[in-house]
Design an enzyme around this catalytic site. Structure first.
Site, PDB file in Angstrom:
ATOM      1  N   HIS A 106     -16.706-121.469  15.890  1.00 57.07           N
ATOM      2  CA  HIS A 106     -16.313-122.836  16.253  1.00 57.07           C
ATOM      3  C   HIS A 106     -17.026-123.924  15.460  1.00 57.07           C
ATOM      4  O   HIS A 106     -17.416-124.968  16.001  1.00 57.07           O
ATOM      5  CB  HIS A 106     -16.522-123.061  17.745  1.00 57.07           C
ATOM      6  CG  HIS A 106     -15.585-122.306  18.631  1.00 57.07           C
ATOM      7  ND1 HIS A 106     -14.333-121.898  18.220  1.00 57.07           N
ATOM      8  CD2 HIS A 106     -15.725-121.873  19.931  1.00 57.07           C
ATOM      9  CE1 HIS A 106     -13.732-121.255  19.220  1.00 57.07           C
ATOM     10  NE2 HIS A 106     -14.555-121.211  20.256  1.00 57.07           N
ATOM     11  N   HIS A 175     -10.170-126.756  22.918  1.00 60.76           N
ATOM     12  CA  HIS A 175     -10.703-125.639  23.700  1.00 60.76           C
ATOM     13  C   HIS A 175     -10.719-125.969  25.200  1.00 60.76           C
ATOM     14  O   HIS A 175     -11.726-125.756  25.880  1.00 60.76           O
ATOM     15  CB  HIS A 175     -12.108-125.303  23.214  1.00 60.76           C
ATOM     16  CG  HIS A 175     -12.512-123.883  23.416  1.00 60.76           C
ATOM     17  ND1 HIS A 175     -12.580-123.295  24.656  1.00 60.76           N
ATOM     18  CD2 HIS A 175     -12.876-122.914  22.530  1.00 60.76           C
ATOM     19  CE1 HIS A 175     -12.977-122.038  24.538  1.00 60.76           C
ATOM     20  NE2 HIS A 175     -13.159-121.783  23.242  1.00 60.76           N
ATOM     21  N   GLU A 309      -5.539-121.493  22.960  1.00 57.25           N
ATOM     22  CA  GLU A 309      -6.027-122.212  21.784  1.00 57.25           C
ATOM     23  C   GLU A 309      -5.084-121.966  20.613  1.00 57.25           C
ATOM     24  O   GLU A 309      -5.129-120.924  19.968  1.00 57.25           O
ATOM     25  CB  GLU A 309      -7.436-121.740  21.433  1.00 57.25           C
ATOM     26  CG  GLU A 309      -8.436-121.842  22.567  1.00 57.25           C
ATOM     27  CD  GLU A 309      -9.659-120.976  22.324  1.00 57.25           C
ATOM     28  OE1 GLU A 309     -10.322-121.179  21.288  1.00 57.25           O
ATOM     29  OE2 GLU A 309      -9.938-120.084  23.143  1.00 57.25           O
TER      30      GLU A 309
END
Length: 344
Positions: A106, A175, A309
């Site tokens: 991420h 997210h 996602e």
């Protein structure tokens, strides 16, 4: 008609003021923070008219400054995992922070979720902008990024745009963790899920795709028809779903398509997702453990929410047969995802 308003949410040390933007239609209210482009809340009514917030998060700024599980945030430059935190572009190796087992996750230690974005009102929504400098978290090139959240009636649209002055991987997603029974409800076992994908990516024990693109047919990953999550999670080996479902294969045109539908029969709430992205990571909050102090003193145990996602495929920068994740100078990164809320 969507009402758009803003207020100060707090001041982040070293980052400055954080704004909260509220988008309100007749049926949905969405709160967005300039910190991390976070979706702080999504409030909708159930079939009896009772409203509830259906995304996980925190009451205060302090929670979002730590936010170890990325509640509601836009993550980048590269969402999901990059194997061993390394990739090569034009024969040059780039090394990233290792922050998820042996891998990078991420965007790094201070990814886009940790930045305060510049916000401005647009029609029916808010536009948030951020500049990631060359070398930021180990990634090459100066990257200009914008995200527009637009609420029109019962649909929240998320529009992503980026451009760079050096070739760099880019993979942006939101997210948010959903529980259609209302955030703070202890599990999602009574949710019925459909994902319109013919294949998925098996992963190794560090959650990196093995490289195989496997048909879902005759597997526990076949969610092409409605599946009750509780019974499927009992059958599924491991802690739960944390897998990319392939919405289009490499070489196919990335058209916008409906990709997921989740129904909670108890409240009547329905969430439908469409996107231009080639994949969707379905995650059943396997790593929540009830230790986070969240909204209204709720605690979030394992399987208390799900994430959808929309994104490129994980580790695509290291797997040449996956969809191209590189953005080059002169190119435009443009993707959209739409979340539609309704009732049965």
């Amino acid at each position: 008609m969507t009402e758009v308003c803003k207020e100060e949410f707090g001041v982040a040390a070293g980052l400055g003021p954080v704004e909260k933007w509220t988008l309100s239609s007749d049926s949905v209210r969405v709160e967005i923070l300039s910190l991390g482009c976070v979706i702080k809340s999504i409030t909708t009514a159930d079939r009896s008219g009772q409203s509830a917030d259906i995304v996980l998060g925190y009451d205060d700024l302090e929670g979002y400054l730590s936010n170890p599980r990325y509640f509601g945030a836009v993550v980048g430059r590269v969402a999901n995992r990059i194997a061993k935190g390394r990739f090569v572009i034009n024969e040059k190796e780039y090394k990233l922070a290792i922050n998820n087992g042996p891998n990078a996750l991420h965007g790094g230690l201070r990814g886009f979720n940790k930045a305060v974005w510049t916000a401005e009102a647009v029609k029916s929504g808010v536009k948030l902008s951020h500049t990631s400098p060359d070398g930021d978290e180990g990634y090459p090139g100066n990257l200009s990024v914008s995200v527009i959240y637009r609420l029109e009636k019962n649909t929240l649209s998320v529009l992503y745009h980026a451009q760079t002055d050096q070739t760099t991987p880019v993979n942006l997603t939101n997210h948010s963790y959903f529980n259609l029974a209302g955030q703070g409800t202890p599990d999602i076992y009574d949710h019925e899920v459909t994902i319109s994908a013919e294949s998925y990516l098996p992963v190794d024990d560090t959650m990196i795709p093995t490289g195989e693109i496997k048909p879902v047919e005759d597997t526990l990953f076949d969610l092409s028809k409605p599946v009750l999550l509780g019974s499927r999670l009992k059958e599924l080996p491991g802690p739960g779903f944390d897998h990319n479902f392939c919405l289009c294969l490499p070489g196919e045109t990335q058209l916008e398509r409906k990709c997921a539908r989740v129904v909670h029969s108890g409240t009547g709430r329905v969430l439908e997702v469409s996107t231009t992205q080639p994949g969707i990571q379905f995650y059943t909050s396997n790593f929540l453990d009830g230790t986070i102090k969240a909204k209204g003193d709720a605690t979030y145990p394992k399987h208390s929410a799900f994430c959808l996602e929309t994104q490129n495929w994980p580790d695509a920068v290291n797997q040449s047969h996956f969809p191209d994740v590189l953005l080059r100078p002169g190119e435009q990164y443009t993707h959209s995802t739409h979340f539609t809320f309704s009732l049965i």
